[in-house]
Design a protein around this motif. Structure first.
Motif, mmCIF file in Angstrom:
data_model
loop_
_atom_site.group_PDB
_atom_site.id
_atom_site.type_symbol
_atom_site.label_atom_id
_atom_site.label_comp_id
_atom_site.label_asym_id
_atom_site.label_seq_id
_atom_site.Cartn_x
_atom_site.Cartn_y
_atom_site.Cartn_z
ATOM 1 N N UNK A 171 29.931 -29.922 71.886
ATOM 2 C CA UNK A 171 30.411 -28.474 72.588
ATOM 3 C C UNK A 171 29.442 -27.338 72.126
ATOM 4 N N UNK A 172 28.218 -27.485 71.165
ATOM 5 C CA UNK A 172 27.649 -26.493 70.891
ATOM 6 C C UNK A 172 26.044 -26.492 71.286
ATOM 7 N N UNK A 173 25.887 -25.876 72.324
ATOM 8 C CA UNK A 173 24.575 -25.793 73.346
ATOM 9 C C UNK A 173 23.575 -25.301 72.578
ATOM 10 N N UNK A 174 23.418 -24.798 71.386
ATOM 11 C CA UNK A 174 22.017 -24.264 71.037
ATOM 12 C C UNK A 174 21.371 -25.242 70.255
ATOM 13 N N UNK A 175 21.800 -26.680 70.007
ATOM 14 C CA UNK A 175 20.945 -27.549 69.702
ATOM 15 C C UNK A 175 20.629 -28.504 70.839
ATOM 16 N N UNK A 176 19.789 -29.628 70.615
ATOM 17 C CA UNK A 176 19.631 -30.519 71.549
ATOM 18 C C UNK A 176 18.279 -31.316 71.457
ATOM 19 N N UNK A 177 18.026 -31.699 72.571
ATOM 20 C CA UNK A 177 16.535 -32.540 72.402
ATOM 21 C C UNK A 177 15.568 -31.830 73.458
ATOM 22 N N UNK A 178 14.326 -31.985 73.233
ATOM 23 C CA UNK A 178 13.164 -31.422 74.212
ATOM 24 C C UNK A 178 12.562 -32.536 74.673
ATOM 25 N N UNK A 179 12.620 -32.847 75.973
ATOM 26 C CA UNK A 179 11.901 -34.066 76.657
ATOM 27 C C UNK A 179 10.955 -33.396 77.586
ATOM 28 N N UNK A 180 10.042 -34.331 77.835
ATOM 29 C CA UNK A 180 9.043 -34.081 78.976
ATOM 30 C C UNK A 180 9.189 -35.066 79.790
ATOM 31 N N UNK A 181 9.388 -34.669 81.283
ATOM 32 C CA UNK A 181 9.817 -35.732 82.397
ATOM 33 C C UNK A 181 8.923 -35.494 83.390
ATOM 34 N N UNK A 182 8.706 -36.464 84.355
ATOM 35 C CA UNK A 182 7.941 -36.045 85.514
ATOM 36 C C UNK A 182 8.677 -35.067 86.287
ATOM 37 N N UNK A 199 29.969 -25.473 80.674
ATOM 38 C CA UNK A 199 30.334 -26.854 81.033
ATOM 39 C C UNK A 199 30.066 -27.756 79.746
ATOM 40 N N UNK A 200 28.981 -26.953 78.913
ATOM 41 C CA UNK A 200 28.756 -27.732 77.588
ATOM 42 C C UNK A 200 29.850 -27.437 76.565
ATOM 43 N N UNK A 201 30.154 -26.185 76.696
ATOM 44 C CA UNK A 201 31.273 -25.916 75.617
ATOM 45 C C UNK A 201 32.559 -26.417 75.745
ATOM 46 N N UNK A 202 32.679 -26.772 77.135
ATOM 47 C CA UNK A 202 34.144 -27.361 77.587
ATOM 48 C C UNK A 202 33.867 -29.244 77.509
ATOM 49 N N UNK A 203 32.747 -29.456 77.115
ATOM 50 C CA UNK A 203 32.484 -30.843 77.043
ATOM 51 C C UNK A 203 32.766 -31.598 78.345
ATOM 52 N N UNK A 204 32.507 -31.009 79.402
ATOM 53 C CA UNK A 204 32.458 -31.388 80.703
ATOM 54 C C UNK A 204 33.776 -31.347 81.450
ATOM 55 N N UNK A 205 34.684 -30.296 80.780
ATOM 56 C CA UNK A 205 35.795 -30.048 81.750
ATOM 57 C C UNK A 205 35.657 -29.628 82.739
#
Length: 213
Positions: A171-182, A199-205
């Motif tokens: 639920x902490x949206x300041x982190x994550x991953x960097x992806x390169x996608x088509x 959406x992210x803070x509520x974990x999809x609720x």
């Protein structure tokens, strides 16, 4: 007849459970946040011991000393915030840059923390504010991932156009991953940054809007 009654009771019980589930998840998330804060700034933490030291000259109880020190720090932050709003932020930031950044190891940690705070400050960070929510369909029609598009200009990788997307963590949206996608995997998400964050803070609720075809 008995089976039908049992099914009716089970259905009614399940309906009550589903009605309370959002509240239960909210309380569980709140408990996790409180536990995290207690580990970071609670009376037994390193920062908490500093708060306790501020209050110990006035009370003998360790818990009351920690509470008094915390309240004193919170009160002291208000005039500092006023000074920052009146124009102290620039000089204060330059002072920290000239002093803390020159200290080995501490300078690296300060630089990392400074970038992290910059991500949180969306009003003054145009790069974060300019990001747009997107849907990324892995494989073109596979799993849908809600992500951020930091730059609408694609880059070419191995002869194919790609977008750079950021996939936050919940639920902490300041982190994550960097992806390169088509580029053909990415479609705009019809939502603002506020809904994206919720959406992210509520974990999809909090449900997202339907992806646009």
């Amino acid at each position: 007849m008995l089976k039908r009654s049992v099914n009716s009771i089970a259905t009614t019980w399940l309906a009550g459970l589903l009605a309370l589930l959002p509240l239960a998840l909210s309380l569980a998330l709140l408990g996790w946040v409180v536990s995290l804060l207690n580990g970071l700034i609670g009376p037994s933490s390193t920062v908490g011991k500093l708060f306790t030291g501020l209050g110990q000259p006035f009370v003998s109880s360790q818990e009351l000393a920690w509470l008094l020190g915390t309240v004193a720090l919170v009160i002291a932050l208000y005039p500092l915030g006023l000074a920052v709003q009146l124009g102290l932020k620039g000089p204060l930031h330059r002072l920290f840059d000239r002093t803390l950044r020159r200290i080995p190891l501490l300078g690296n940690l300060y630089g990392l923390a400074d970038r992290f705070v910059g991500l949180l400050d969306q009003q003054e960070n145009a790069d974060v504010a300019a990001m747009s929510p997107v849907w990324c369909f892995f494989g073109g029609d596979g799993a849908a991932v809600l992500a951020l598009l930091p730059n609408p200009q694609p880059i070419e990788i191995d002869g194919r156009a790609h977008f750079a997307i950021l996939v936050p963590t919940a639920p902490v949206p300041v982190g994550g991953g960097l992806l390169y996608v088509p580029v053909e995997w990415v479609k705009p998400a019809e939502m603002g940054m506020d809904r994206f964050t919720s959406i992210y803070v509520s974990m999809g609720i909090t449900p997202p809007s339907a992806p646009k075809e």
